[in-house]
Design a protein around this motif. Structure first.
Motif, PDB file in Angstrom:
ATOM      1  N   ASN A 251      12.611  76.574   3.417  1.00 31.76           N
ATOM      2  CA  ASN A 251      12.644  76.522   4.882  1.00 31.76           C
ATOM      3  C   ASN A 251      12.806  77.901   5.488  1.00 31.76           C
ATOM      4  OD1 ASN A 251      12.541  73.762   4.588  1.00 31.76           O
ATOM      5  ND2 ASN A 251      14.675  73.417   5.131  1.00 31.76           N
ATOM      6  N   LYS A 252      13.718  78.681   4.947  1.00 32.73           N
ATOM      7  CA  LYS A 252      14.011  79.994   5.522  1.00 32.73           C
ATOM      8  C   LYS A 252      12.799  80.905   5.511  1.00 32.73           C
ATOM      9  CE  LYS A 252      18.912  79.637   4.710  1.00 32.73           C
ATOM     10  NZ  LYS A 252      20.120  80.116   4.106  1.00 32.73           N
TER      11      LYS A 252
ATOM     12  N   ARG B 142       8.146  75.375  12.689  1.00 33.58           N
ATOM     13  CA  ARG B 142       9.286  76.290  12.605  1.00 33.58           C
ATOM     14  C   ARG B 142      10.499  75.717  13.344  1.00 33.58           C
ATOM     15  NH1 ARG B 142       6.975  81.486  14.820  1.00 33.58           N
ATOM     16  NH2 ARG B 142       9.030  82.336  14.434  1.00 33.58           N
TER      17      ARG B 142
ATOM     18  N   LEU C 143      12.084  72.993  11.277  1.00 33.97           N
ATOM     19  CA  LEU C 143      12.838  73.544  10.149  1.00 33.97           C
ATOM     20  C   LEU C 143      14.141  74.202  10.602  1.00 33.97           C
ATOM     21  CD1 LEU C 143       9.897  74.947   8.015  1.00 33.97           C
ATOM     22  CD2 LEU C 143      11.182  72.830   7.684  1.00 33.97           C
TER      23      LEU C 143
ATOM     24  N   GLU D  49      17.820  73.097   9.246  1.00 35.03           N
ATOM     25  CA  GLU D  49      18.838  74.034   8.765  1.00 35.03           C
ATOM     26  C   GLU D  49      20.139  73.887   9.550  1.00 35.03           C
ATOM     27  OE1 GLU D  49      18.786  76.083   5.973  1.00 35.03           O
ATOM     28  OE2 GLU D  49      17.045  74.817   5.617  1.00 35.03           O
TER      29      GLU D  49
ATOM     30  N   SER E  48      16.051  71.656   1.710  1.00 35.78           N
ATOM     31  CA  SER E  48      15.968  73.108   1.876  1.00 35.78           C
ATOM     32  C   SER E  48      14.549  73.637   1.718  1.00 35.78           C
ATOM     33  CB  SER E  48      16.893  73.817   0.889  1.00 35.78           C
ATOM     34  OG  SER E  48      16.457  73.585  -0.437  1.00 35.78           O
ATOM     35  N   CYS E  49      13.613  72.762   1.363  1.00 33.76           N
ATOM     36  CA  CYS E  49      12.212  73.157   1.196  1.00 33.76           C
ATOM     37  C   CYS E  49      11.312  72.206   1.977  1.00 33.76           C
ATOM     38  CB  CYS E  49      11.820  73.139  -0.272  1.00 33.76           C
ATOM     39  SG  CYS E  49      12.635  74.402  -1.233  1.00 33.76           S
ATOM     40  N   PHE E  50      10.099  72.676   2.243  1.00 36.37           N
ATOM     41  CA  PHE E  50       9.144  71.926   3.061  1.00 36.37           C
ATOM     42  C   PHE E  50       7.802  71.877   2.346  1.00 36.37           C
ATOM     43  CE2 PHE E  50       5.778  71.936   6.307  1.00 36.37           C
ATOM     44  CZ  PHE E  50       6.108  70.818   7.032  1.00 36.37           C
TER      45      PHE E  50
END
Length: 133
Positions: free
Chosen positions: A41-42, A55, A58, A62, A81-83
């Motif tokens: 995500n980051k 964005r 996400l 977070e 934590s992931c997309f």
């Protein structure tokens, strides 16, 4: 692909053939594809080429993850934590069943997990074939 992701991909490729049955191979290969294409995500939040609506989503994810750890007291982990971008609005079609002459729920048997009251499919056609068996 990073060295770590390449290693994970190799490990999965070696493990999937050890699973028995066509169902496990089909679902395992699709899961592997999704897992290997997942982006943190980051990284996506920082990438200006990613559409603004993605964005923003996400960033909310977070924020929710941070709230869950700091305020609710949940353990910090890698969940959500992931997309992965998909070509449809859901990932899995689940099939639930009952015996033909009763409302007694049918259970499928899975290695390592035991009996479950559903069978999941990444492909709608596979779910429909299972539903009409």
């Amino acid at each position: 692909m990073t060295k770590f992701r390449t290693l994970k991909y190799l490990i999965y490729c070696l493990c999937i053939p050890s699973l028995y049955g066509c169902y496990y191979l089909q679902q395992g290969s699709t899961l592997l594809k999704y897992h290997c294409s997942a982006e943190p995500n980051k990284s996506l939040i920082a990438d200006t080429a990613v559409p603004q609506d993605v964005r923003e989503l996400l960033i909310k994810v977070e924020d929710i993850r941070r709230f869950a750890v700091e305020k609710v007291g949940l353990e910090k982990n890698k969940n959500f934590s992931c997309f992965v971008k998909t070509d449809r609005d859901h990932i899995v079609d689940n099939v639930y069943a009952a015996k033909a002459d009763t409302f007694v729920q049918y259970f499928w048997s899975y290695p390592f997990f035991g009996a479950m009251p559903y069978r999941g499919f990444f492909d709608r056609n596979g779910a429909e074939k299972e539903a009409y068996k």
